[in-house]
Design an enzyme around this catalytic site. Structure first.
Site, PDB file in Angstrom:
ATOM      1  N   TYR A 156      -5.565  10.999  -3.420  1.00  0.00           N
ATOM      2  CA  TYR A 156      -6.039  12.294  -2.895  1.00  0.00           C
ATOM      3  C   TYR A 156      -5.089  12.889  -1.875  1.00  0.00           C
ATOM      4  O   TYR A 156      -5.350  13.944  -1.328  1.00  0.00           O
ATOM      5  CB  TYR A 156      -7.455  12.178  -2.313  1.00  0.00           C
ATOM      6  CG  TYR A 156      -7.694  11.002  -1.387  1.00  0.00           C
ATOM      7  CD1 TYR A 156      -7.240  11.014  -0.075  1.00  0.00           C
ATOM      8  CD2 TYR A 156      -8.381   9.876  -1.833  1.00  0.00           C
ATOM      9  CE1 TYR A 156      -7.463   9.942   0.766  1.00  0.00           C
ATOM     10  CE2 TYR A 156      -8.610   8.797  -0.999  1.00  0.00           C
ATOM     11  CZ  TYR A 156      -8.139   8.832   0.305  1.00  0.00           C
ATOM     12  OH  TYR A 156      -8.356   7.764   1.134  1.00  0.00           O
ATOM     13  N   ARG A 176      -0.255  15.075  13.129  1.00  0.00           N
ATOM     14  CA  ARG A 176       0.501  14.843  11.877  1.00  0.00           C
ATOM     15  C   ARG A 176       0.644  16.152  11.104  1.00  0.00           C
ATOM     16  O   ARG A 176      -0.312  16.932  10.979  1.00  0.00           O
ATOM     17  CB  ARG A 176      -0.218  13.828  10.989  1.00  0.00           C
ATOM     18  CG  ARG A 176      -0.395  12.466  11.602  1.00  0.00           C
ATOM     19  CD  ARG A 176      -0.849  11.451  10.559  1.00  0.00           C
ATOM     20  NE  ARG A 176      -2.043  11.864   9.826  1.00  0.00           N
ATOM     21  CZ  ARG A 176      -2.622  11.156   8.866  1.00  0.00           C
ATOM     22  NH1 ARG A 176      -2.101   9.980   8.513  1.00  0.00           N
ATOM     23  NH2 ARG A 176      -3.694  11.577   8.255  1.00  0.00           N
ATOM     24  N   ASP A 195       0.882  -1.174   0.000  1.00  0.00           N
ATOM     25  CA  ASP A 195       0.000   0.000   0.000  1.00  0.00           C
ATOM     26  C   ASP A 195       0.920   1.224   0.000  1.00  0.00           C
ATOM     27  O   ASP A 195       1.686   1.435   0.955  1.00  0.00           O
ATOM     28  CB  ASP A 195      -0.906  -0.028   1.244  1.00  0.00           C
ATOM     29  CG  ASP A 195      -1.899   1.137   1.279  1.00  0.00           C
ATOM     30  OD1 ASP A 195      -1.606   2.185   0.665  1.00  0.00           O
ATOM     31  OD2 ASP A 195      -2.943   1.007   1.944  1.00  0.00           O
TER      32      ASP A 195
HETATM   33  C1  LIG Z   1      -2.462   3.377   4.246  1.00  0.00           C
HETATM   34  C2  LIG Z   1      -3.833   3.740   3.787  1.00  0.00           C
HETATM   35  N1  LIG Z   1      -4.514   2.902   2.988  1.00  0.00           N
HETATM   36  C3  LIG Z   1      -5.756   3.204   2.557  1.00  0.00           C
HETATM   37  C4  LIG Z   1      -6.364   4.384   2.913  1.00  0.00           C
HETATM   38  C5  LIG Z   1      -7.765   4.750   2.485  1.00  0.00           C
HETATM   39  O1  LIG Z   1      -8.249   4.022   1.465  1.00  0.00           O
HETATM   40  P1  LIG Z   1      -9.611   4.378   0.696  1.00  0.00           P
HETATM   41  O2  LIG Z   1      -9.210   4.988  -0.613  1.00  0.00           O
HETATM   42  O3  LIG Z   1     -10.257   3.075   0.501  1.00  0.00           O
HETATM   43  O4  LIG Z   1     -10.406   5.297   1.544  1.00  0.00           O
HETATM   44  C6  LIG Z   1      -5.674   5.295   3.704  1.00  0.00           C
HETATM   45  C7  LIG Z   1      -6.319   6.577   4.068  1.00  0.00           C
HETATM   46  O5  LIG Z   1      -5.799   7.425   4.689  1.00  0.00           O
HETATM   47  C8  LIG Z   1      -4.391   4.960   4.162  1.00  0.00           C
HETATM   48  O6  LIG Z   1      -3.724   5.793   4.974  1.00  0.00           O
END
Ligand SMILES: Cc1ncc(COP(=O)(O)O)c(C=O)c1O
Length: 425
Positions: free
Chosen positions: A235, A384, A210
Site C-alpha cells: 500500500y 517524512r 522487510d
Molecule cells: C517496515 C515496515 N514493516 C511492516 C509494516 C506494516 O505491516 P502491516 O502490513 O502488517 O501493517 C510497515 C508499515 O508502515 C513498515 O514500515
C-alpha cells in the site's frame, strides 16, 4: 542548471529555482504516469511511502470486481475469473520488481503475518540454531513479531537486537536468521542487501528482508543476491490501497523444505479435497493460510499496471533525483530554523523518502498539511516526505520546501490547533 544525463540517471543537479524544477519535470521520462493517478488540485502529495496515491485503474477494477465478478458471476468467479490463482498472479508481477522468479512470490495477509511465516520458515531450515539477529529501532511490528516468537514454549528462538552499525558483527555461527528492514521507516537509511546476505550466509545464517520501503523504488535483485526470504507492504509505493495485502518471497531452493508455521487450507496441496492432515502445496503457495481478500488483491493487481511498462532502474533514477533535490533544498533553506536532515547523504544507502527532524516536527507537519502539502510524522521528531517516482514532480519538491520555509519563517506552526494529536500521525 546542468541536468546531466546518462542511462538511468537523468538528473544529477538539484534545481535552484521553480523554473529549473519545471525544466527537470519536462525532461522526466516518467512524467506521463502522474496523469493516471488521482491527485486533487492544490495538493502536494508526499505520502506515497505510507499510503500511495490511487491510480484511476484501481477504482475501475474495484467497480468491475465488485459489480460484475462478485455481483453477477458470484461464486463461479473463483474458477471463471481464476480468483483462486490471484495471489500467485499478483505475486509474479511483484517478483519482477524485486528481482525474483515469478513463482517465488505470493500475495496475501499483512506484512506482520507474512513476517511471522517467513521467520518461522527460516527457523525451520536451521535446526540447532536459535538466535535471531535484528536491528533495534526497526519498525515496531517487526520487533513485536520476533518477541512473539521468542515467547513461545519449548525451543523458542532468542532475539539479539543490536544497532544498525552492529548488525554485521552480531552475525555469528549461532545465528539462525537475520531479520532486517532494508530501508528504515524513519531516516530512510538502506542496508547493503547483497553484502549483509553474503555475510549471513558465510556464517551459515539465513536472512529475512522487510522490503516495505524499498519495493517500487529501488532495484533489489533478490535472486542475484541469493536472498532467502522477504516480505513487504503493497500500500506504499505500489499504490495497492489502504490495507492492501502484503507479499512474501521465498527463494526457490528453499521451497521443498518450507514450513510456514501458520498452515491453513489455502496452503494445502488440495484445499478442496478437504483432507484432515496438513500436506503443503508444492511451491510458494504453501505460504498462503486462509482465503485471501479478492477485492483488495484485484485492486492491487490494477495498481501494478502502472509499473508494468517501467524499468525498476528508471524508478530508482527518478526517486534518487527527487530525494537529492529535496535534501539539497532543505539543507540550503531550512537548517537555520533548527531542521536536521536525517536521510543519509550516500545515494546508494537510502530509499525514496526524506526525513527531516525538528523538536516541533508534529506541529510543523500539521501546518504543512493545512497548506496542502501532505507528508507524515513519526515520533519523536521526524517529518517524512515520500517521493514516489511515478507521480511526484520536481516542482512538487520545490513547492513543498517553499511552504516549509514559509511555515518556519512565520511560526504559524505554533497555532495551538496544530498541537492536537490525531490517532494516526
Ligand atoms: C517496515 C515496515 N514493516 C511492516 C509494516 C506494516 O505491516 P502491516 O502490513 O502488517 O501493517 C510497515 C508499515 O508502515 C513498515 O514500515
Amino acid at each position: 542548471m546542468s541536468a546531466q544525463s546518462n542511462p538511468g540517471t537523468p538528473v544529477v543537479r538539484p534545481p535552484e529555482s521553480r523554473a529549473e524544477a519545471e525544466a527537470l519535470d519536462r525532461l522526466d521520462p516518467l512524467s506521463t504516469a502522474r496523469e493516471r493517478y488521482s491527485l486533487p488540485p492544490g495538493i502536494v502529495y508526499l505520502c506515497g511511502n505510507s499510503l500511495g496515491a490511487m491510480p484511476f485503474g484501481a477504482a475501475r477494477r474495484a467497480r468491475e470486481v465488485v459489480e460484475r465478478e462478485w455481483g453477477e458471476d458470484l461464486i463461479r468467479s473463483w474458477n471463471v475469473h481464476d480468483w483462486f490463482g490471484l495471489p500467485e498472479r499478483v505475486g509474479a508481477r511483484i517478483a519482477r520488481l524485486i528481482g525474483a522468479q515469478p513463482d517465488e512470490v505470493v500475495v496475501a495477509d499483512s506484512t506482520s503475518i507474512n513476517l511471522y511465516k517467513a521467520v518461522n520458515a527460516a527457523l525451520g531450515l536451521q535446526p540447532g540454531r536459535r538466535v535471531i539477529v535484528a536491528e533495534t529501532g526497526n519498525f515496531p511490528t517487526n520487533a513485536y513479531v520476533l518477541q512473539g516468537l521468542a515467547a513461545r514454549q519449548g525451543e523458542a528462538p532468542v532475539v539479539r537486537a543490536v544497532d544498525r552499525a552492529g548488525v554485521p558483527g552480531a552475525i555469528d555461527t549461532d545465528t539462525a536468521v537475520v531479520v532486517l528492514t532494508h530501508v528504515h521507516y524513519r531516516d530512510c537509511a538502506a542496508f547493503d542487501l547483497a553484502g549483509i546476505t553474503a555475510r549471513a550466509h558465510e556464517a551459515g545464517a539465513l536472512v529475512v528482508w522487510d522490503l516495505s520501503h524499498s519495493v517500487g523504488v529501488l532495484p533489489l535483485g533478490l535472486d542475484a543476491a541469493r536472498a532467502d526470504f522477504a516480505v513487504g507492504c503493497t500500500y506504499k509505493y505500489l499504490g495497492g490501497g489502504p490495507g492492501s495485502p502484503a507479499f512474501i518471497y521465498a527463494a526457490g531452493r528453499h521451497h521443498p523444505r518450507l514450513e510456514p508455521g501458520l498452515p491453513g487450507w489455502w496452503g494445502h496441496v488440495a484445499p478442496f479435497a478437504l483432507r484432515e492432515d496438513w500436506d503443503p502445496a508444492a511451491g510458494i503457495r504453501r505460504l498462503l493460510t486462509g482465503t485471501p481478500s479478492i477485492i483488495a488483491l484485484s485492486v492491487l493487481d490494477a495498481a501494478l499496471d502502472e509499473f508494468e511498462p517501467v524499468a525498476v532502474e528508471a524508478l530508482h533514477a527518478k526517486g534518487r533525483g527527487l530525494v537529492a533535490a529535496f535534501m539539497d533544498l532543505a539543507r540550503r533553506r531550512c537548517v537555520q530554523h533548527g531542521v536536521g536532515v536525517a536521510t543519509p547523504d550516500d545515494p546508494a544507502r537510502r530509499g525514496s523518502h526524506v526525513a527531516l527532524r525538528h523538536a516541533h516536527g508534529y506541529e510543523i507537519m500539521q501546518a504543512l498539511i493545512a497548506r496542502g502539502v501532505i507528508g507524515d510524522f513519526r515520533t519523536p521528531d521526524v517529518m517524512r516526505f515520500g517521493l514516489a517516482p511515478l507521480y511526484v514532480r520536481y516542482v512538487d519538491v520545490w513547492d513543498a520546501v517553499e511552504h516549509l520555509v514559509a511555515v518556519l519563517d512565520s511560526g504559524e506552526w505554533q497555532d495551538p490547533r496544530y498541537a492536537a494529536r490525531s490517532r494516526v500521525t
